[in-house]
Enzyme design. Structure first.
Site, PDB file in Angstrom:
ATOM      1  N   GLU A  53       0.853  -1.186   0.000  1.00 53.29           N
ATOM      2  CA  GLU A  53       0.000   0.000   0.000  1.00 53.29           C
ATOM      3  C   GLU A  53       0.889   1.236   0.000  1.00 53.29           C
ATOM      4  O   GLU A  53       1.682   1.433   0.926  1.00 53.29           O
ATOM      5  CB  GLU A  53      -0.864   0.055   1.268  1.00 53.29           C
ATOM      6  CG  GLU A  53      -2.031  -0.891   1.318  1.00 53.29           C
ATOM      7  CD  GLU A  53      -2.850  -0.627   2.575  1.00 53.29           C
ATOM      8  OE1 GLU A  53      -3.077   0.556   2.913  1.00 53.29           O
ATOM      9  OE2 GLU A  53      -3.246  -1.594   3.231  1.00 53.29           O
ATOM     10  N   ASP A  64      -6.922   7.526   9.548  1.00 50.38           N
ATOM     11  CA  ASP A  64      -5.570   7.284  10.050  1.00 50.38           C
ATOM     12  C   ASP A  64      -5.325   7.903  11.416  1.00 50.38           C
ATOM     13  O   ASP A  64      -5.831   8.982  11.733  1.00 50.38           O
ATOM     14  CB  ASP A  64      -4.544   7.821   9.050  1.00 50.38           C
ATOM     15  CG  ASP A  64      -4.556   7.027   7.754  1.00 50.38           C
ATOM     16  OD1 ASP A  64      -4.458   5.790   7.842  1.00 50.38           O
ATOM     17  OD2 ASP A  64      -4.680   7.626   6.673  1.00 50.38           O
TER      18      ASP A  64
END
Length: 265
Positions: A53, A64
Site C-alpha cells: 500500500e 488514520d
C-alpha cells in the site's frame, strides 16, 4: 505479465501456497522524501510482500491515527500531485518492480482529478489498484463504472460492526482482496487486538470468494502468529511508518529488517 486485481490475488495465493505469510506493508509516499520512499520499496521487495500500500498524502486522512497523520504532514511539505504519484509508480515499474502496488488515499483526490482520468493514469503507470477508505459501497458506483472492465483492484473495507449482509455486498464489489478492519477506530499500532477478531475473521472469510486481509493495529510478531492461520494476508502500516519517522533516510534497511522479523515470528 499479470496486472491489477489478478496480480494481487495471485501474489497472495502464491505466498500462501509456499507456506509464507502474505504481508501487505503500508508507507506514505514522499515520507520523508521520494528518494527514500523508492529505497524503502526496493528493500521491502526483497522480503516478498504480497503487495504494498503506497499512501498518497491527503490533508484530512480521517481513517488514520497520529503516526500516519504525522507522515502525511511530512509528505505534504513536498507539494505532491497525483500526476507525480503516477509518474513515480511508472518509473518503478519501468525498472521492473516485482510487487503489486496499491494506492491508498481518499475519494476527494480522485473526484477532483477526474475518475476516468485517474483510472487511465493508473493503467498507464502499472498500478494494481486502490484502497479508498472513505468510499462506502453505496456511493461507489461512479468509481466502479469508471474502472469497469479495466482490471484495477478496488479494495473495500469491512468493519467489526458490519452485518453479514453488508460483508457479502462488500465482498461482491471488492477485487484484489477484501480489507477487514480488526477494530473500530483509526489506524495505529496496538499492544492487543480485539478478543473476537479470530471469530470475525472466520465469518468474513466464509462470506468472501476473494482473499481477506486484516489490518489496523498489527505491529508485533505475536499478532502475526495469532492471525496468519485465519487471514489470507496481514496489513502492517503504523509500525512501519514509525520506523520511517524515527530513522528518516536510514529507514530502508530497518524496515526490511522489521518485516523479516514479522515473517519469521
Amino acid at each position: 505479465m499479470l496486472k491489477g486485481a489478478t496480480f494481487i490475488e495471485k501474489s497472495i495465493k502464491d505466498l500462501k501456497r509456499k507456506g509464507e505469510i502474505p504481508l501487505i506493508p503500508y508507507i506514505t509516499c514522499w515520507d520523508p522524501d521520494l528518494e527514500t520512499t523508492e529505497a524503502i520499496l526496493w528493500e521491502m521487495a526483497e522480503v516478498s510482500p504480497a503487495c504494498i500500500e503506497l499512501g498518497f498524502p491527503f490533508s484530512d486522512p480521517v481513517a488514520d491515527g497520529p503516526t500516519i497523520q504525522k507522515a502525511v504532514v511530512r509528505a505534504l511539505e513536498h507539494k505532491p500531485t497525483l500526476e507525480n504519484f503516477f509518474e513515480f509508480v511508472k518509473r518503478l515499474n519501468d525498472k521492473g518492480y516485482p510487487i503489486p502496488l496499491v494506492c491508498m488515499t481518499y475519494y476527494n483526490i480522485f473526484y477532483r482529478f477526474g475518475l476516468e482520468r485517474a483510472v487511465k493514469f493508473a493503467l498507464d503507470s502499472g498500478l494494481s489498484g486502490f484502497i479508498i477508505p472513505d468510499l462506502p459501497i453505496e456511493e461507489a458506483n461512479p468509481w466502479l463504472k469508471a474502472n469497469k472492465g479495466k482490471g484495477l483492484a478496488t479494495i473495500f473495507l469491512a468493519a467489526p460492526t458490519s452485518s453479514e449482509e453488508r460483508i457479502r455486498k462488500i465482498a461482491q464489489k471488492s477485487s484484489g482482496f477484501l480489507y477487514y478492519v480488526s477494530l473500530t477506530g483509526i489506524t495505529g499500532a496496538r499492544d492487543k487486538l480485539p478478543e473476537d477478531v479470530l471469530e470475525r475473521l472466520q465469518l468474513v472469510k466464509s462470506l468472501s470468494s476473494i482473499p481477506v486481509a486484516v489490518g489496523f493495529g498489527i505491529s508485533k510478531p505475536e499478532h502475526v502468529k495469532m492471525l496468519s492461520p485465519y487471514a489470507d494476508a496481514l496489513v502492517v502500516g503504523s509500525a512501519i511508518v514509525k520506523i520511517v519517522e524515527e530513522k528518516g533516510k536510514k529507514a530502508p534497511a530497518k524496515v526490511k529488517e522489521f518485516l523479516k522479523i514479522l515473517k519469521t515470528f
